[in-house]
Design an enzyme around this catalytic site. Structure first.
Site, PDB file in Angstrom:
ATOM      1  N   ASN A 178       0.823  -1.203   0.000  1.00  8.74           N
ATOM      2  CA  ASN A 178       0.000   0.000   0.000  1.00  8.74           C
ATOM      3  C   ASN A 178       0.867   1.266   0.000  1.00  8.74           C
ATOM      4  O   ASN A 178       2.023   1.219  -0.402  1.00  8.74           O
ATOM      5  CB  ASN A 178      -1.007  -0.019   1.163  1.00  8.74           C
ATOM      6  CG  ASN A 178      -2.267   0.780   0.831  1.00  8.74           C
ATOM      7  OD1 ASN A 178      -2.306   1.981   1.035  1.00  8.74           O
ATOM      8  ND2 ASN A 178      -3.271   0.124   0.287  1.00  8.74           N
ATOM      9  N   ARG A 179       0.305   2.390   0.432  1.00 11.82           N
ATOM     10  CA  ARG A 179       0.940   3.685   0.201  1.00 11.82           C
ATOM     11  C   ARG A 179       1.726   4.196   1.405  1.00 11.82           C
ATOM     12  O   ARG A 179       1.289   4.025   2.542  1.00 11.82           O
ATOM     13  CB  ARG A 179      -0.127   4.714  -0.192  1.00 11.82           C
ATOM     14  CG  ARG A 179      -0.780   4.358  -1.503  1.00 11.82           C
ATOM     15  CD  ARG A 179      -1.889   5.273  -1.937  1.00 11.82           C
ATOM     16  NE  ARG A 179      -2.335   4.874  -3.280  1.00 11.82           N
ATOM     17  CZ  ARG A 179      -3.192   3.861  -3.508  1.00 11.82           C
ATOM     18  NH1 ARG A 179      -3.712   3.179  -2.512  1.00 11.82           N
ATOM     19  NH2 ARG A 179      -3.505   3.516  -4.738  1.00 11.82           N
ATOM     20  N   HIS A 201      -1.789  -9.724  -3.478  1.00 11.39           N
ATOM     21  CA  HIS A 201      -2.582  -8.794  -4.277  1.00 11.39           C
ATOM     22  C   HIS A 201      -3.339  -9.560  -5.375  1.00 11.39           C
ATOM     23  O   HIS A 201      -3.197  -9.292  -6.570  1.00 11.39           O
ATOM     24  CB  HIS A 201      -1.668  -7.733  -4.889  1.00 11.39           C
ATOM     25  CG  HIS A 201      -2.363  -6.463  -5.246  1.00 11.39           C
ATOM     26  ND1 HIS A 201      -3.084  -6.313  -6.408  1.00 11.39           N
ATOM     27  CD2 HIS A 201      -2.453  -5.282  -4.603  1.00 11.39           C
ATOM     28  CE1 HIS A 201      -3.572  -5.086  -6.462  1.00 11.39           C
ATOM     29  NE2 HIS A 201      -3.212  -4.439  -5.379  1.00 11.39           N
ATOM     30  N   ASP A 228     -11.791   1.264  -2.561  1.00  8.64           N
ATOM     31  CA  ASP A 228     -10.364   0.949  -2.518  1.00  8.64           C
ATOM     32  C   ASP A 228     -10.006   1.267  -1.081  1.00  8.64           C
ATOM     33  O   ASP A 228      -9.359   2.261  -0.779  1.00  8.64           O
ATOM     34  CB  ASP A 228      -9.562   1.786  -3.520  1.00  8.64           C
ATOM     35  CG  ASP A 228      -8.164   1.216  -3.713  1.00  8.64           C
ATOM     36  OD1 ASP A 228      -7.776   0.322  -2.934  1.00  8.64           O
ATOM     37  OD2 ASP A 228      -7.457   1.652  -4.646  1.00  8.64           O
ATOM     38  N   GLU A 263      -7.020  -7.840  -0.023  1.00  8.03           N
ATOM     39  CA  GLU A 263      -5.663  -7.913   0.507  1.00  8.03           C
ATOM     40  C   GLU A 263      -5.689  -8.069   2.024  1.00  8.03           C
ATOM     41  O   GLU A 263      -6.112  -7.148   2.726  1.00  8.03           O
ATOM     42  CB  GLU A 263      -4.884  -6.637   0.161  1.00  8.03           C
ATOM     43  CG  GLU A 263      -4.612  -6.451  -1.317  1.00  8.03           C
ATOM     44  CD  GLU A 263      -4.357  -4.981  -1.648  1.00  8.03           C
ATOM     45  OE1 GLU A 263      -3.235  -4.521  -1.434  1.00  8.03           O
ATOM     46  OE2 GLU A 263      -5.302  -4.298  -2.082  1.00  8.03           O
TER      47      GLU A 263
END
Ligand SMILES: *[C@@H]1O[C@H](CO)[C@@H](O)[C@H](O)[C@H]1NC(C)=O
Ligand SMILES: *[C@@H]1O[C@H](CO)[C@@H](O)[C@H](O)[C@H]1NC(C)=O
Ligand SMILES: *[C@@H]1O[C@H](CO)[C@@H](O)[C@H](O)[C@H]1NC(C)=O
Ligand SMILES: *[C@@H]1O[C@H](CO)[C@@H](O)[C@H](O)[C@H]1NC(C)=O
Ligand SMILES: *[C@@H]1O[C@H](CO)[C@@H](O)[C@H](O)[C@H]1NC(C)=O
Ligand SMILES: *[C@@H]1O[C@H](CO)[C@@H](O)[C@H](O)[C@H]1NC(C)=O
Ligand SMILES: *[C@@H]1O[C@H](CO)[C@@H](O)[C@H](O)[C@H]1NC(C)=O
Ligand SMILES: *[C@@H]1O[C@H](CO)[C@@H](O)[C@H](O)[C@H]1NC(C)=O
Ligand SMILES: *[C@@H]1O[C@H](CO)[C@@H](O)[C@H](O)[C@H]1NC(C)=O
Length: 396
Positions: A98-99, A197, A278, A356
């Protein structure tokens, strides 16, 4: 505390590699003509590739006994490296899924900067431009029902501090796919968060009524809360309530992913101008007393009426990301094992769901969430471990 020295890890690696050489010498166990490695058990057969330690095919017989390939991927293993635009198809994002906000984080008062790869350089997604799911892992063991991949991620790669050595093991038992991911920080303290993923279409794109996954029914029984994010999906530090009957309520009752697609609240729910999901849902179940993830019930289930196939996801992880594939636009091909004659052989918008299992996203930049023990690892610490079981059943 379990401590594993680098030497032990390296000799373990050498031994398993020798074993793997022996087992791949068995021609029934090497890669097939498409460069894929097969593992199977009663009622389930999966194909995996070294690229990203990815799953590329997952075959389950549907309610009519028709074999369906219910995950996205490419037909040929060699295509993954060629098509650099693939959206992390079935792989293991690493070393940090992820971010990462501003592509930076602080450990022990030192600020680290990792390589940005999203939103014009504003953040790092899935470990950077050359994250784990863009690299070939090594096959260190392969039997008829299990495969283990390894990767050595060097100190400084993509800007991350210290070396990380990881083993990804996938095993099949009757009607179930098991995932075990272990990672060791061997030289310095570093963030580690992995996931799988995998993109799902439980209809194998063969549902005559729809090429999308919007009719898949999803239930997240422990997810009354989610991580708040800004317009580019970076956590903003808030934890939000998924109030009953709101668009993010998947806990109070199962509902179709598309059930709320006409609700105005869904516009922007997955970032600016994005309709759908998301979303990092939290898994809250400690309040019910001590639990064993293996038996405590699934953190998520998804089901398709058309094939009658359902998947129940059991895991030790405490968050669960759902992506409804709003970013797909018909440019990604489906496989030869999927689809319906007469329909374009591509993934349409909302044609898939990504699930996920993971920890709370970007917790390395939210120290008040107190996830450090689960996300920062150094030499001598217990290893990072992720376990999950995807259990399949078919409506009779
Ligand atoms: C590989 O196979 C050979 C022949 O069966 C055996 O002698 C050898 O011990 C095996 N090596 C390993 C590392 O398992
Ligand atoms: C090769 O693998 C197959 C399938 O697991 C097994 O039946 C067979 O005995 C193996 N052959 C050798 C030489 O190990
Ligand atoms: C898969 O791709 C490789 C490399 O391009 C090629 O050699 C091989 O023939 C392909 N396999 C099939 C079954 O087409
Ligand atoms: C589906 O059923 C066929 C026929 O019984 C069988 O050969 C095949 O192995 C089954 N597939 C899976 C994934 O179990
Ligand atoms: C963002 O990163 C830049 C350099 O890449 C750094 O100078 C700045 O301190 C960071 N900002 C925040 C809020 O962390
Ligand atoms: C991964 O391995 C495949 C097959 O050997 C090869 O074609 C490809 O170039 C490799 N990709 C990367 C990124 O190393
Ligand atoms: C599929 O989803 C659409 C849109 O949400 C809905 O109108 C339709 O009734 C659903 N079909 C089935 C079979 O559930
Ligand atoms: C979302 O869909 C569910 C199931 O159909 C419904 O009960 C709920 O009222 C809907 N929520 C909104 C905000 O439209
Ligand atoms: C579709 O998405 C791909 C991958 O993100 C992108 O390269 C392409 O430009 C998009 N095509 C259209 C027509 O938007």
């Amino acid at each position: 505390m379990l401590t594993i020295s680098r030497l032990t890890v390296v000799s373990l690696l050498a031994a398993t590699a020798a074993f793997a050489q022996n087992s791949t010498a068995n021609t029934t166990l090497g890669p097939n003509v498409d460069g894929k490695y097969e593992i199977s058990a009663e009622g389930i057969r999966g194909l995996f590739i070294p690229y990203g330690a990815s799953i590329s095919n997952l075959f389950i017989n549907d309610t009519n006994g028709i074999e369906r390939d219910i995950v996205l991927g490419f037909d040929n293993a060699s295509h993954y490296s060629v098509d650099a635009f693939h959206p992390h198809l079935g792989g293991v994002p690493g070393r940090y899924a992820n971010r990462i906000k501003n592509s930076s984080f602080v450990i022990d008062d030192v600020e680290y900067h990792v390589t940005p790869n999203e939103n014009n350089g504003e953040d790092t997604l899935h470990g950077g431009p050359d994250g784990w799911d863009y690299r070939n892992f090594t096959v260190v063991a392969h039997t008829s029902d299990s495969i283990t991949f390894s990767i050595v991620d060097p100190d400084g790669k993509e800007g991350f501090p210290g070396e990380v050595i990881s083993y990804i093991t996938y095993t099949m038992t009757p009607n179930a796919w098991h995932l075990k991911m272990v990672a060791l920080a061997t030289t310095k303290k570093t963030p580690i968060m992995l996931s799988s993923h995998t993109y799902w279409n439980l209809d194998a794109f063969a549902n005559p009524d729809t090429p999308t996954a919007l009719n898949h029914t999803v239930h997240l029984p422990y997810s009354g809360q989610r991580v708040g994010v800004d317009g580019i999906l970076i956590p903003d530090g808030t934890i939000l309530p998924n109030q009953q009957y709101s668009v993010n309520d998947f806990w109070s009752a199962p509902k179709q992913i598309g059930a709320n697609f006409t609700a105005p609240e869904l516009d922007g729910n997955c970032g600016t101008n994005c309709i759908g999901y998301d979303t990092c849902y939290l898994v809250n179940r400690a309040q019910n007393g001590p639990y064993d993830w293996r038996t405590a019930g699934p953190v998520a289930t998804a089901e398709s009426e058309f094939t009658g196939i359902s998947v129940s996801i059991f895991t030790d992880q405490e968050a669960f990301q759902v992506y409804s594939c709003g970013g797909q636009n018909g440019s990604l091909p489906i496989k030869s094992t999927q689809g319906l004659q007469g329909r374009p052989r591509v993934v349409e918008q909302y044609g898939c769901l990504v699930f996920e299992v993971e920890d709370w996203i970007d917790a390395i930049n939210q120290p008040e969430w107190q996830r450090e023990k689960r996300q920062i690892f150094g030499p001598g610490d217990d290893p990072y471990v992720l376990e999950a079981r995807y259990e399949f059943s078919v409506k009779s």
